[in-house]
Scaffold this motif. Sequence first.
Motif, short mmCIF file in Angstrom:
data_model
loop_
_atom_site.label_atom_id
_atom_site.label_comp_id
_atom_site.label_asym_id
_atom_site.label_seq_id
_atom_site.Cartn_x
_atom_site.Cartn_y
_atom_site.Cartn_z
N ARG A 218 0.84 -1.20 0.00
CA ARG A 218 0.00 0.00 0.00
C ARG A 218 0.88 1.24 0.00
O ARG A 218 1.88 1.31 0.70
CB ARG A 218 -0.91 0.02 1.24
CG ARG A 218 -1.90 -1.14 1.28
CD ARG A 218 -2.71 -1.09 2.56
NE ARG A 218 -3.70 -2.16 2.61
CZ ARG A 218 -4.53 -2.36 3.62
NH1 ARG A 218 -4.49 -1.56 4.67
NH2 ARG A 218 -5.41 -3.35 3.59
N GLU B 86 -3.73 4.30 -1.58
CA GLU B 86 -4.60 4.75 -0.49
C GLU B 86 -4.20 6.16 -0.09
O GLU B 86 -3.00 6.45 0.06
CB GLU B 86 -4.51 3.83 0.72
CG GLU B 86 -5.12 2.46 0.49
CD GLU B 86 -5.09 1.60 1.75
OE1 GLU B 86 -5.76 0.56 1.76
OE2 GLU B 86 -4.39 1.98 2.72
N LYS C 168 -5.19 9.08 2.90
CA LYS C 168 -5.91 9.31 4.14
C LYS C 168 -6.82 10.53 4.02
O LYS C 168 -6.45 11.54 3.43
CB LYS C 168 -4.93 9.52 5.28
CG LYS C 168 -4.06 8.32 5.58
CD LYS C 168 -3.12 8.60 6.73
CE LYS C 168 -2.24 7.38 7.02
NZ LYS C 168 -1.30 7.64 8.14
N SER D 101 -7.24 3.36 4.80
CA SER D 101 -5.90 3.94 4.95
C SER D 101 -5.56 4.30 6.39
O SER D 101 -4.41 4.63 6.68
CB SER D 101 -5.78 5.20 4.08
OG SER D 101 -6.69 6.20 4.54
#
Length: 442
Positions: free
Chosen positions: A195, A296, A298, A391
Amino acid sequence: MSPLARLAARCLLCLGLVGNLNGIAAASPSFRRSWQLPCVFEMSKIIPLTKETEPVRLNIRLLLSRTGSRDGQRPQLENPLPDNIPSFIVQESLVDILQYADEEDVDMLDCRISPYLTVDTQSTRPGREMGISSPDSWFMCTMKHTAGKYTATAFLVQEQKEKEIPNPRQLFPGIAERSHVSARLLLHSAPARLRTGLARDVWLHCAFSTDLRADVTIQWVLQQKGGHRKLLVTYSGSSKQVEHVARRAELFLEEIPKGNASLLLRNTELRDEGTYSCLMSVASLTGEQTIQLQIEEKPTVTVNVNSLSLVEGEQHKLVCNIRHYYPHDIQAEWLREPKDPWKIPDVMKNVLSSSHRQSSNGTFSSSRYFLLTASLKDNGQRYTCWVDHPSLQTPIRRSVTVEVREAVPSAWLLLLLGLAACLAGALWYHHKVKSTPKPKPY
C-alpha cells in the motif's frame, strides 16, 4: 533522472535492500539446520479410457538437510523418516530455497509442489559436465507466507542418476515416493500486497538466485483493473541492456548481477494501481512473482464549528467535511457522546450524506450533516464526527461542544420590550425638549 537523485536511489537500495539480497547469487554453502516443511503435491492425471484429466493432491513434505551433497553423498538427516510420508529431499546447492525464512516462518508457509515441463535445461552444477541419456525431472515449488510477508518459487530438479536408483515405492510413474532433488532457480518477492499513497516513490521487491549457466531475462508487467496489461521495463541477459518502456518505472542494471530485479516506481498515480508481475526466464525455466499495489490516501476531516452557543429552541446545522480520500470506501457517523464515560455513544439518526465528489487527482470528498435543535439537555453536550477508512490505523474523530442557554419567557420578554420602549420614548422626549430653543423675553 538527475545524478543526485540516481545516487540517492542507489543508496536507498543498498541500505534497505541489498543487505538482504547480496547473498542471493552466492548463497551460504550449508543450511542452518534440518528443515521439514509440509507441502501439497499437485498434478493432473488422465482418466482411463477418456481424454479428460482429474486433479491429484497428496500431502508430502519438503526436507532440507544440514550436510551437503557436493561430494556425491546423500544428505544425512537428523531423524529417520517415517515410511508413510512421501518426501522431497533437497540436496544442498548454491540456491538456498529457505534463505528468507526464519524458524517461526516455516509454520506459516503454504507450500505447493507440482511437475514442471521444460526442454533442454542445463541442470549441472558449475564446473561439472553433464552426461545423461534421458531428461531430468523438474518440479516447481511455491511457498507463500500466509500473512503476505513474501512469496518464493523454487525450481527443483531430480537428475537422471537419482531416478535410476531403485525405489520400490512411487507416487506416480517416474516420481519416487522419496525423491532426492536440487534447487536450481529461486525467485522471491515481498510483500504480497503493498500500500502506498499518491505522489510517492515505491519499491517493488523481486530477487532471484540461480546456479544455471544461462542468460537471465527479466520483465515487469502491470495488469490494471479491467485486465489491461502494460509492459513497464525489460532486461536482456544476452545484451546486458535494460529497456525502460514506462517513464516512471526503473530497473537498476548494476543490481541485476547481484540477484536484485526490484522495480522503482516514481511519483505514484491512481493508474499505477494493480497487479505487478516480475517475470524471470533462465534457460527453459520461466517463473512469475506478483505484487498487488494498492493506492490509499488518508482523509482530511473538519467540522464547520468547534464550539457552539445556542438559545433553547434555536437550530444550527452541524457539518462534517471529509476530503481527499481514496478509495471511496469510507464510513462516517455523527455520535452523541455520553456524559458518563462508561456509556456507549448514541449514533445520530437524522444525518444526511452528500455524494462522493471526485477531484482532478482522483481522490474523493463528501460530507455528513444534521440539523441540531438546541434543548437544555444539550448544554455541555459533545457531538463527534467519527470517520474510518482503509488507509487509517485508527478512526478520526472531530468534536463540537454545545452550550445551551434558557430562553426568556414570552411575558417577561413583552414587559422588557415595553420598558425598553418607554425608556426610549422618554430619552427621545428629553432630547427634543433640550434641543428646542426657548423664546427670548422682551
